[in-house]
Scaffold this motif. Structure first.
Motif, PDB file in Angstrom:
ATOM      1  N   LYS A  54       0.853  -1.189   0.000  1.00  0.00           N
ATOM      2  CA  LYS A  54       0.000   0.000   0.000  1.00  0.00           C
ATOM      3  C   LYS A  54       0.889   1.239   0.000  1.00  0.00           C
ATOM      4  O   LYS A  54       2.034   1.207   0.423  1.00  0.00           O
ATOM      5  N   LYS A  55       0.325   2.333  -0.429  1.00  0.00           N
ATOM      6  CA  LYS A  55       1.060   3.599  -0.407  1.00  0.00           C
ATOM      7  C   LYS A  55       1.074   4.165   1.003  1.00  0.00           C
ATOM      8  O   LYS A  55       0.169   3.909   1.785  1.00  0.00           O
ATOM      9  N   ASN A  56       2.086   4.924   1.308  1.00  0.00           N
ATOM     10  CA  ASN A  56       2.036   5.751   2.513  1.00  0.00           C
ATOM     11  C   ASN A  56       2.795   7.038   2.241  1.00  0.00           C
ATOM     12  O   ASN A  56       3.230   7.283   1.114  1.00  0.00           O
TER      13      ASN A  56
END
Lengths: 437, 437
Positions: B336-338
């Motif tokens: 996932k992006k962060n």
């Protein structure tokens, strides 16, 4: 090389052709170099040499120094002082004691003969050496900066490396005197110069330049901080610092804490400082190695030092706490008082030698000059607004009959100079400021 | 010893029995020691080991590491990475490259397996070594402090000397692996450890304690300064720093100058900064080694770095400016992006390898995801408010047909994942933060 130093002097506005300087001269490469260059540029300066009487070759050095001055056609003051004995008596390291004495004697001449500034031949190498000496002691705010000008002292070749100086002198075939104690490995400074700095140059070719940049960056951090605390002026003495408590007390609590923390780091820091300590605005508190007092006028941080009674013979001097005290037979009353120096004259025949210096004791009394009733000396301290904390470290000049002189505070009635006085005894006392090195 | 570390952990509230940790393990004395102690105290942690494939004995080391984990009955992640090749390709020193890769791989596991923190076995000796590395580079604000906790990293034995560790392990007859490259004198760090630190211990028995105090005092100077500038938060990346320009612009001019001066000293300082540079409030200016931009949202100081086009093969990674970029065939879309990490997935069969990373060029265009018209990528940068200065150092992930992915900005329509996609290609990009070491 001459051009480079000229540029450095001009860019930093260090010297002025209308001023007179006294150059602290040792005969070593740095001060020979500085004298040679300033002579070539054409500044008005004279030389001061202190024979430390430390080494067997001291006479040879003195001879070299005098001949050098003659060749340069410059006047030279030559003084002799038994540095070793002085250091032993005052429990100082040779290097520190020699530095203090050199400064005292130099300052004396500056005042006496009205020079504008003293010139010191410190180089970049000295700066780096001082950097290491200070970080080994755990300093922070005490890490020295590139101070070309500081009070009455100017350092015109602080941007030059020592090896540049030596090769310049060798190329120009200019003689200098090699102090054999410079290679004595029992001095920390010598080992830093002879072992640490060459090792750094070997393991990181750009390392020393980096350190110089770091020194500059730390200086910027320091000045940032002083700006934040409203430029509170800190005065550094040998064992204590003083600062303006008005500005300090007007700071918010968190800044007071940081100020105290950083001020302590001028010495070697004190990790046990707690927020509780700065909760109270005025008052005193003790840390492991320091006592702190904040009163209406001053903030003071004083190292805990033991002060024992010391004998002071005629024509000798000693260090007592943060004071340099001299006892001398003189012919006239030429010395004047100033902010950092106090002088009193006595009729020697009314006194009871030997003289000694001690700190105050419960119930000390004295008849003050032009008074006839004995009073507690505590009152004199109060009159002069001497902070309580300093009173325990303050020198009292005594003879066998009692207290003669409390420098910067009061002298006694006894022994005053009369028309018929034959033998004048002078006590001179100077507060020892502690600057760059 | 166990008691001492327990106290250090408790006093500084470093670890918590409800949390799970991942310990960066090398097999050397420090991480063996840390694992042993934390195991005894009873914390929940597992091990991570990166085989750097640097040395001939790499397999032997890996074997030792696995056996150690088994004895400890702790799970261990073992990864292999060709550090040498990576460093050559990215023109990084072995030490720096290895550190970056270790951090990246460690962080990946932290995120993937939901650990609370990573544990590093840094000791007092590492702190002192870093101090010297930084001052040799001319740092000021970049001088490391006693950071026991920093972002996602905890250092539970930062108060312990390495020689204490080694004698503890020898006494307890606990085996550790000796990395022969630790005595390779071509690494600056090794020479500091093997030559400089022993020399200092020899010439000044209290010198290292002094340096530790100095580090602490400098940390206090730093925090004083941050306080003064309203706690402007500075984020440090590999080649640039970012800070809140709103707070910066609200400072008086003299403080802005000091802030800029100190911020530059995080790298190695820049002596040519002039008052004129900070006269204008918003805008850009160039120094010898840096470009500075102040806009409404950010202040940015960026090192001038040359960025050349680099090829990125499947299952490889590289560093481009301040970004770590990985290209990998994957089975599902788990990452996932962060804030610091961006990920995009592509249908490999719609792409045209080889892939490469380059910086932007005049007229670059791309069809954005879910759009059908080509637009200038400049507009995408503007949409995402990427500061102008950073755009010249921003990576564009490309194939032979054009731009595929602008990390943290946009991806292209082409190659999107469809129901029938067989081969998924992932591009993962992380901004490289630059902390303590």
């Amino acid at each position: 090389m001459i051009e480079r130093i000229k540029r450095f002097i001009d860019e930093n506005r260090l010297l002025n052709k209308n001023e007179r300087y006294l150059l602290s001269f040792s005969g070593g490469p740095d001060s020979v170099f500085l004298s040679f260059i300033l002579d070539k540029i054409g500044y008005e300066f004279e030389l001061f040499y202190l024979n430390h009487l430390l080494r067997e070759d001291a006479d040879k050095e003195e001879k070299f120094v005098k001949e050098f001055a003659e060749k340069l056609k410059r006047k030279i003051f030559v003084e002799r002082f038994d540095v070793k004995r002085f250091c032993e008596e005052n429990k100082l390291g040779i290097e520190e004691g020699a530095r203090i004495i050199r400064r005292e004697k130099l300052y004396e001449k500056i005042i006496q003969f009205n020079y504008n500034y003293a010139l010191l031949a410190h180089t970049l190498d000295d700066l780096i050496e001082n950097f290491f000496i200070r970080i080994f002691r755990g300093s922070g705010f005490g890490i020295p900066g590139m101070k070309m000008k500081e009070d009455w002292i100017i350092r015109p070749i602080l941007n030059i490396r020592k090896n540049e100086i030596v090769s310049f002198l060798n190329n120009e075939k200019i003689e200098y005197y090699i102090d054999p104690s410079n290679s004595d490995r029992s001095f920390l400074r010598n080992r830093i110069r002879m072992e640490l700095i060459p090792l750094i140059e070997d393991i990181s070719p750009t390392g020393l330049n980096g350190i110089i940049k770091t020194i500059d960056n730390i200086e910027s951090m320091k000045s940032s901080f002083y700006k934040m605390v409203k430029d509170i002026k800190i005065r550094r003495f040998l064992n204590h610092i003083e600062f303006d408590s008005g500005k300090y007390l007007s700071l918010p609590e968190s800044l007071r804490f940081l100020f105290m923390r950083n001020a302590l780091s001028i010495f070697s820091g004190e990790l046990e400082l707690k927020k509780e300590h700065i909760k109270k605005s005025e008052g005193r508190f003790e840390l492991k190695n320091f006592i702190v007092e904040i009163n209406k006028n001053f903030g003071i941080i004083h190292k805990k030092v033991q002060l024992e009674e010391k004998r002071l013979d005629i024509d000798k001097s000693l260090i007592f706490g943060d004071f340099y005290i001299e006892c001398k037979k003189v012919d006239d009353l030429i010395y004047k008082k100033n902010e950092f120096e106090d002088v009193e004259y006595f009729d020697l025949n009314d006194l009871f030698p030997p003289f000694f210096i001690r700190k105050r004791e419960e119930g000390d009394k004295m008849v003050r000059f032009r008074k006839n009733r004995e009073r507690k000396i505590k009152d004199f301290f109060i009159d002069k607004k001497i902070p309580v904390i300093l009173r325990d470290f303050w020198p009292l000049v005594c003879d066998r009959n009692g207290i003669l002189f409390i420098p910067f505070v009061a002298r006694c009635e006894r022994g005053k100079i009369k028309k018929e006085t034959k033998d004048i005894l002078m006590f001179k006392c100077r507060r020892i400021l502690n600057g760059w090195t």
